[in-house]
Design a protein around this motif. Structure first.
Motif, PDB file in Angstrom:
ATOM      1  N   THR A 263       0.831  -1.202   0.000  1.00  0.00           N
ATOM      2  CA  THR A 263       0.000   0.000   0.000  1.00  0.00           C
ATOM      3  C   THR A 263       0.867   1.254   0.000  1.00  0.00           C
ATOM      4  OG1 THR A 263      -0.156  -0.171   2.413  1.00  0.00           O
ATOM      5  CG2 THR A 263      -1.984  -1.060   1.118  1.00  0.00           C
ATOM      6  N   GLU A 264       2.045   1.196   0.662  1.00  0.00           N
ATOM      7  CA  GLU A 264       2.927   2.353   0.666  1.00  0.00           C
ATOM      8  C   GLU A 264       3.416   2.679  -0.742  1.00  0.00           C
ATOM      9  OE1 GLU A 264       3.207  -0.176   2.710  1.00  0.00           O
ATOM     10  OE2 GLU A 264       3.056   0.605   4.752  1.00  0.00           O
ATOM     11  N   SER A 265       3.838   1.644  -1.463  1.00  0.00           N
ATOM     12  CA  SER A 265       4.338   1.837  -2.819  1.00  0.00           C
ATOM     13  C   SER A 265       3.241   2.363  -3.740  1.00  0.00           C
ATOM     14  CB  SER A 265       4.891   0.513  -3.364  1.00  0.00           C
ATOM     15  OG  SER A 265       5.245   0.645  -4.715  1.00  0.00           O
ATOM     16  N   LEU A 266       2.061   1.749  -3.668  1.00  0.00           N
ATOM     17  CA  LEU A 266       0.957   2.196  -4.525  1.00  0.00           C
ATOM     18  C   LEU A 266       0.492   3.592  -4.145  1.00  0.00           C
ATOM     19  CD1 LEU A 266      -1.135  -1.086  -4.831  1.00  0.00           C
ATOM     20  CD2 LEU A 266       0.044   0.122  -6.675  1.00  0.00           C
ATOM     21  N   SER A 267       0.541   3.924  -2.864  1.00  0.00           N
ATOM     22  CA  SER A 267       0.138   5.264  -2.429  1.00  0.00           C
ATOM     23  C   SER A 267       1.057   6.323  -3.023  1.00  0.00           C
ATOM     24  CB  SER A 267       0.161   5.353  -0.900  1.00  0.00           C
ATOM     25  OG  SER A 267      -0.820   4.537  -0.331  1.00  0.00           O
ATOM     26  N   MET A 268       2.367   6.074  -2.967  1.00  0.00           N
ATOM     27  CA  MET A 268       3.306   7.029  -3.553  1.00  0.00           C
ATOM     28  C   MET A 268       3.144   7.108  -5.058  1.00  0.00           C
ATOM     29  SD  MET A 268       5.027   8.827  -1.498  1.00  0.00           S
ATOM     30  CE  MET A 268       6.142   9.495  -2.722  1.00  0.00           C
ATOM     31  N   ARG A 269       2.857   5.980  -5.689  1.00  0.00           N
ATOM     32  CA  ARG A 269       2.634   5.983  -7.131  1.00  0.00           C
ATOM     33  C   ARG A 269       1.397   6.802  -7.483  1.00  0.00           C
ATOM     34  NH1 ARG A 269       6.258   4.961 -10.841  1.00  0.00           N
ATOM     35  NH2 ARG A 269       6.961   3.238  -9.536  1.00  0.00           N
ATOM     36  N   MET A 270       0.336   6.658  -6.684  1.00  0.00           N
ATOM     37  CA  MET A 270      -0.882   7.421  -6.935  1.00  0.00           C
ATOM     38  C   MET A 270      -0.651   8.915  -6.721  1.00  0.00           C
ATOM     39  SD  MET A 270      -3.175   5.554  -8.157  1.00  0.00           S
ATOM     40  CE  MET A 270      -4.243   6.987  -8.218  1.00  0.00           C
ATOM     41  N   LEU A 271       0.156   9.267  -5.742  1.00  0.00           N
ATOM     42  CA  LEU A 271       0.482  10.678  -5.544  1.00  0.00           C
ATOM     43  C   LEU A 271       1.241  11.229  -6.744  1.00  0.00           C
ATOM     44  CD1 LEU A 271       1.507  10.848  -1.767  1.00  0.00           C
ATOM     45  CD2 LEU A 271      -0.583  11.708  -2.836  1.00  0.00           C
ATOM     46  N   ASN A 272       2.103  10.414  -7.323  1.00  0.00           N
ATOM     47  CA  ASN A 272       2.828  10.844  -8.524  1.00  0.00           C
ATOM     48  C   ASN A 272       1.888  11.033  -9.705  1.00  0.00           C
ATOM     49  OD1 ASN A 272       6.037  10.826  -8.419  1.00  0.00           O
ATOM     50  ND2 ASN A 272       5.297   9.348  -6.937  1.00  0.00           N
ATOM     51  N   VAL A 273       0.914  10.146  -9.855  1.00  0.00           N
ATOM     52  CA  VAL A 273      -0.066  10.303 -10.921  1.00  0.00           C
ATOM     53  C   VAL A 273      -0.893  11.567 -10.691  1.00  0.00           C
ATOM     54  CG1 VAL A 273      -2.102   9.285 -12.020  1.00  0.00           C
ATOM     55  CG2 VAL A 273      -0.158   7.837 -11.423  1.00  0.00           C
ATOM     56  N   ASN A 274      -1.260  11.825  -9.436  1.00  0.00           N
ATOM     57  CA  ASN A 274      -1.970  13.062  -9.120  1.00  0.00           C
ATOM     58  C   ASN A 274      -1.133  14.284  -9.458  1.00  0.00           C
ATOM     59  OD1 ASN A 274      -4.740  13.176  -7.583  1.00  0.00           O
ATOM     60  ND2 ASN A 274      -3.772  11.278  -6.905  1.00  0.00           N
ATOM     61  N   PHE A 275       0.163  14.200  -9.194  1.00  0.00           N
ATOM     62  CA  PHE A 275       1.055  15.306  -9.523  1.00  0.00           C
ATOM     63  C   PHE A 275       1.001  15.619 -11.021  1.00  0.00           C
ATOM     64  CE2 PHE A 275       5.435  16.270 -11.074  1.00  0.00           C
ATOM     65  CZ  PHE A 275       5.482  17.593 -10.649  1.00  0.00           C
ATOM     66  N   VAL A 276       1.020  14.577 -11.838  1.00  0.00           N
ATOM     67  CA  VAL A 276       0.953  14.757 -13.294  1.00  0.00           C
ATOM     68  C   VAL A 276      -0.418  15.278 -13.719  1.00  0.00           C
ATOM     69  CG1 VAL A 276       1.036  13.545 -15.495  1.00  0.00           C
ATOM     70  CG2 VAL A 276       2.689  12.964 -13.710  1.00  0.00           C
ATOM     71  N   ALA A 277      -1.484  14.790 -13.080  1.00  0.00           N
ATOM     72  CA  ALA A 277      -2.842  15.071 -13.549  1.00  0.00           C
ATOM     73  C   ALA A 277      -3.400  16.397 -13.066  1.00  0.00           C
ATOM     74  CB  ALA A 277      -3.769  13.931 -13.106  1.00  0.00           C
ATOM     75  N   LEU A 278      -3.099  16.786 -11.834  1.00  0.00           N
ATOM     76  CA  LEU A 278      -3.791  17.937 -11.244  1.00  0.00           C
ATOM     77  C   LEU A 278      -3.176  19.277 -11.594  1.00  0.00           C
ATOM     78  CD1 LEU A 278      -4.551  16.641  -7.618  1.00  0.00           C
ATOM     79  CD2 LEU A 278      -6.015  16.578  -9.643  1.00  0.00           C
ATOM     80  N   HIS A 279      -1.870  19.322 -11.691  1.00  0.00           N
ATOM     81  CA  HIS A 279      -1.161  20.593 -11.811  1.00  0.00           C
ATOM     82  C   HIS A 279      -1.628  21.419 -13.017  1.00  0.00           C
ATOM     83  CE1 HIS A 279       1.971  23.541 -11.960  1.00  0.00           C
ATOM     84  NE2 HIS A 279       2.573  22.997 -13.000  1.00  0.00           N
ATOM     85  N   THR A 280      -1.480  20.864 -14.212  1.00  0.00           N
ATOM     86  CA  THR A 280      -1.797  21.636 -15.419  1.00  0.00           C
ATOM     87  C   THR A 280      -3.302  21.841 -15.583  1.00  0.00           C
ATOM     88  OG1 THR A 280      -1.696  19.582 -16.693  1.00  0.00           O
ATOM     89  CG2 THR A 280       0.273  20.938 -16.647  1.00  0.00           C
ATOM     90  N   THR A 281      -4.106  20.832 -15.254  1.00  0.00           N
ATOM     91  CA  THR A 281      -5.552  20.957 -15.431  1.00  0.00           C
ATOM     92  C   THR A 281      -6.119  22.052 -14.543  1.00  0.00           C
ATOM     93  OG1 THR A 281      -5.731  18.615 -16.002  1.00  0.00           O
ATOM     94  CG2 THR A 281      -7.745  19.733 -15.339  1.00  0.00           C
ATOM     95  N   THR A 282      -5.714  22.078 -13.276  1.00  0.00           N
ATOM     96  CA  THR A 282      -6.225  23.087 -12.345  1.00  0.00           C
ATOM     97  C   THR A 282      -5.837  24.488 -12.787  1.00  0.00           C
ATOM     98  OG1 THR A 282      -6.113  21.516 -10.508  1.00  0.00           O
ATOM     99  CG2 THR A 282      -6.211  23.853  -9.949  1.00  0.00           C
ATOM    100  N   LYS A 283      -4.588  24.671 -13.153  1.00  0.00           N
ATOM    101  CA  LYS A 283      -4.144  26.004 -13.559  1.00  0.00           C
ATOM    102  C   LYS A 283      -4.810  26.441 -14.863  1.00  0.00           C
ATOM    103  CE  LYS A 283       0.287  26.204 -11.177  1.00  0.00           C
ATOM    104  NZ  LYS A 283       1.728  26.517 -11.296  1.00  0.00           N
ATOM    105  N   THR A 284      -4.880  25.536 -15.824  1.00  0.00           N
ATOM    106  CA  THR A 284      -5.480  25.895 -17.107  1.00  0.00           C
ATOM    107  C   THR A 284      -6.948  26.244 -16.960  1.00  0.00           C
ATOM    108  OG1 THR A 284      -3.922  24.481 -18.310  1.00  0.00           O
ATOM    109  CG2 THR A 284      -5.942  25.095 -19.456  1.00  0.00           C
ATOM    110  N   PHE A 285      -7.683  25.455 -16.187  1.00  0.00           N
ATOM    111  CA  PHE A 285      -9.109  25.733 -16.055  1.00  0.00           C
ATOM    112  C   PHE A 285      -9.351  27.017 -15.257  1.00  0.00           C
ATOM    113  CE2 PHE A 285     -13.537  25.119 -14.769  1.00  0.00           C
ATOM    114  CZ  PHE A 285     -14.086  24.829 -16.017  1.00  0.00           C
ATOM    115  N   THR A 286      -8.509  27.314 -14.293  1.00  0.00           N
ATOM    116  CA  THR A 286      -8.626  28.583 -13.574  1.00  0.00           C
ATOM    117  C   THR A 286      -8.396  29.746 -14.529  1.00  0.00           C
ATOM    118  OG1 THR A 286      -7.871  27.549 -11.517  1.00  0.00           O
ATOM    119  CG2 THR A 286      -7.739  29.947 -11.647  1.00  0.00           C
ATOM    120  N   HIS A 287      -7.381  29.641 -15.391  1.00  0.00           N
ATOM    121  CA  HIS A 287      -7.163  30.652 -16.421  1.00  0.00           C
ATOM    122  C   HIS A 287      -8.408  30.805 -17.299  1.00  0.00           C
ATOM    123  CE1 HIS A 287      -3.043  31.857 -15.879  1.00  0.00           C
ATOM    124  NE2 HIS A 287      -2.552  30.628 -15.999  1.00  0.00           N
TER     125      HIS A 287
END
Length: 486
Positions: A263-287
C-alpha cells in the motif's frame, strides 16, 4: 583565530567562489550560442534581472536575434532557447539519450529527493496513462460527469447559498473540484470525496513544485542524498482495494515484479499520478474561468453550443461523442492554453551527450535546451493579433461543423493537437499522454459551468493578471469571480 585571520579566510572563500563563477560563465560562453552573452559579470547580473522579467526578456531576445537560437541566463544558469519551427522540431525529435526530458525534470524538480528514486527511475505509470486511460475514455466518461455534477453541487452551490451573486475564490475552489473529478477516475467515488485524501493529493503536487527548486538552488548537492522520502500518512485508505476499472487497479496490474507490492508503494505511485494530472488541469481551467468572466460575451456563445449538443437537465445522457462536437468550447480552452500556458520556457531538455542542430549549433552535455513558448504563441507571424484573446480563433479555422464532417486538416485546430507553433502539450516522444483525458475533463467542467451559472469579474471586463515567478506563470491565486446560479 583572530579577526584578521577570519577576514583573510572570508576573502579567500569569496575569491574562490568568484573564480568558480567566472570559470562557469567562461565555459558556457565558449560552448553555447554567442547570442545572449554580454560579458561574464554582466551575464550574472542579467541572470538575476531576467528572473524578474523573464517573459518580456525572452520575447525581446527572440525577436532581437531574429528567431535564431540564443543563450538565456537565469539565476546563474544558462539555457539555450528555440523559437523557429525547425529548431523546435529538432528539439522534439532528439533521442532521449541525447536531449533528455526525464533528466531535465529530475534536475529542475529534484525528483529523486522529492518523489523518491523508485518513482523517478521507474515510470511505468506513463504507459498506463497512454494505454489503459486513453483506451477507456468512453467507459470513464459517465462517472467523470457524475462526479463533476456532485462536486459543483457540494462545493459551488454551497458557497452561493441563497445569494443572487456570490464572490468565490476561484483557484482553491476549482482545485477541490478538479481533484475530486480526477480522482473519481483514479481511485473511485468513495476515496475521491475524502477531504483528507484530496488535501494530501493536492498538497503533494504543490510541495513538489515548490520544494524541488529550493533544493536545486539553495541546498548543496552533498546534502541532498541525506533527505528521505517518507510513505504518505494516508496509506490506510488503499487497503483492501477491490479491482475496478480505475487507475489504481490498472497500476496494480502493471506493477513491475521488482517493485514492492504494498500500500505504501501504490500510495506514492498514486500521488505521482496526481502530480501529473492535477497541476496543469487546475491552472489551465482557472485561467479559462478568468478569461470567461472577464469576457462574458462568450458565455452565451458557448452555452448555445452546449445546449444544442447536451441535455442541460440530465447529465446522465451526456456522451463523449456529443461533447466532441462542441468545437467552440474546444477552441476557447485551446486559446486559453495558447495565451496562458505554464511559463515562458517550456519543454526543457538536458543534454546528456553532444547534440547539434541543423544550423551547426552544438549543445554539449550538461546544458539545458528549451522552447521559448510564450514568444512562439504570441508571434504575429503565426497567429493574427497573437497577443489578443480570441476564444473562437480555432473553431473558425475548422471546416467541420455540426452536420458536416471534419476535414483531414481539422485535427490541427483541436485542443489536443500539437505542432511547432502550438506547444501546450509538448512534442515528440514526450507529447503529453494524458492530454485526451485532460481535454475531456476540462470540456465537461466548462460545459457544466456555462449551463448552470453566469459569472463575471469583480470589476467588469478586467481579468485577474497572471502571476509570474521567474519564467513560470500561474493564475492569480487569490482572485475572486462572481457566480450566479441559473
Amino acid at each position: 583565530m583572530g579577526k584578521l585571520g577570519l577576514l583573510l579566510l572570508l576573502l579567500l572563500l569569496v575569491s574562490l567562489f568568484a573564480l568558480k563563477l567566472n570559470n562557469r560563465a567562461r565555459r558556457a560562453k565558449r560552448y553555447l550560442p554567442a547570442n545572449g552573452f554580454r560579458g561574464v559579470w554582466l551575464d550574472y547580473s542579467d541572470s538575476v534581472w531576467n528572473f524578474f522579467r523573464a517573459k518580456s526578456a525572452i520575447r525581446d531576445a527572440c525577436f532581437g536575434f531574429s528567431g535564431s537560437l540564443f543563450t538565456f541566463s537565469l539565476l546563474g544558469q544558462w539555457v539555450v532557447l528555440a523559437m523557429e519551427k525547425d529548431h523546435v522540431r529538432e528539439l522534439c525529435n532528439a533521442p532521449e539519450d541525447v536531449l533528455s526530458m526525464e533528466a531535465a525534470a529530475e534536475e529542475l524538480l529534484q525528483l529523486r529527493h522529492t518523489v523518491g528514486p523508485l518513482f523517478s527511475d521507474e515510470l511505468y505509470h506513463i504507459p498506463v496513462i497512454r494505454t489503459k486511460l486513453n483506451l477507456n475514455l468512453e467507459e470513464i466518461f459517465p462517472p467523470l460527469v457524475d462526479e463533476i455534477h456532485a462536486a459543483f453541487s457540494d462545493i459551488i452551490n454551497t458557497q452561493i447559498g441563497e445569494a443572487d451573486w456570490a464572490s468565490i475564490k476561484v483557484l482553491p475552489t476549482f482545485s477541490r473540484i478538479i481533484c475530486r473529478a480526477t480522482n473519481r477516475i483514479l481511485v473511485g467515488s468513495h476515496l475521491c470525496r475524502n477531504e483528507e485524501y484530496c488535501k494530501l493529493a493536492s498538497g503533494f503536487t504543490n510541495d513538489v513544485l515548490s520544494i524541488g527548486p529550493v533544493l536545486k538552488f539553495l541546498v548543496p548537492k552533498f546534502l541532498r542524498p541525506q533527505l528521505k522520502v517518507f510513505p504518505p500518512p494516508s496509506v490506510r485508505y488503499l487497503s483492501n482495494k477491490e479491482v475496478q476499472n480505475d487507475m489504481l487497479s490498472w497500476l496494480m496490474e502493471a506493477s513491475p515484479l521488482n517493485e514492492e507490492y504494498s500500500t505504501e508503494s501504490l500510495s506514492m505511485r498514486m500521488l505521482n499520478v496526481n502530480f501529473v494530472a492535477l497541476h496543469t488541469t487546475t491552472k489551465t481551467f482557472t485561467h479559462a474561468i478568468y478569461c470567461l468572466a472577464s469576457q462574458p460575451q462568450y458565455i452565451s456563445i458557448l452555452r448555445a453550443e452546449v445546449e444544442q449538443q447536451l441535455d442541460s437537465g440530465d447529465t446522465t445522457t451526456w456522451t463523449r461523442e456529443a461533447l466532441g462536437r462542441c468545437v467552440k468550447l474546444d477552441s476557447f480552452l485551446k486559446e486559453t492554453l495558447r495565451l496562458h500556458g505554464l511559463g515562458a520556457i517550456w519543454m526543457p531538455r538536458l543534454a546528456v551527450s553532444d547534440f547539434s542542430f541543423s544550423d551547426g549549433t552544438n549543445i554539449p552535455p550538461g546544458y539545458f535546451v528549451a522552447t521559448a513558448a510564450t514568444a512562439v504563441h504570441e508571434n504575429d507571424a503565426l497567429y493574427e493579433n497573437a497577443r489578443d484573446f480570441n476564444g473562437l480563433r480555432f473553431s473558425s479555422m475548422r471546416k467541420g461543423t455540426f452536420g458536416r464532417p471534419e476535414t483531414e486538416k481539422d485535427w490541427q485546430y483541436k485542443m489536443t493537437s500539437n505542432s511547432e507553433s502550438y506547444l501546450a502539450f509538448g512534442g515528440g516522444r514526450h507529447l503529453c499522454p494524458g492530454r485526451f483525458f485532460a481535454s475531456m475533463e476540462m470540456k465537461c467542467l466548462m460545459a457544466y459551468l456555462v449551463l448552470h451559472y453566469d459569472l463575471k469579474t469583480l470589476k467588469d471586463g478586467v481579468r485577474p493578471p497572471d502571476e509570474w515567478f521567474g519564467p513560470t506563470s500561474n493564475p492569480a491565486r487569490n482572485a475572486r469571480v462572481l457566480f450566479h446560479r441559473r
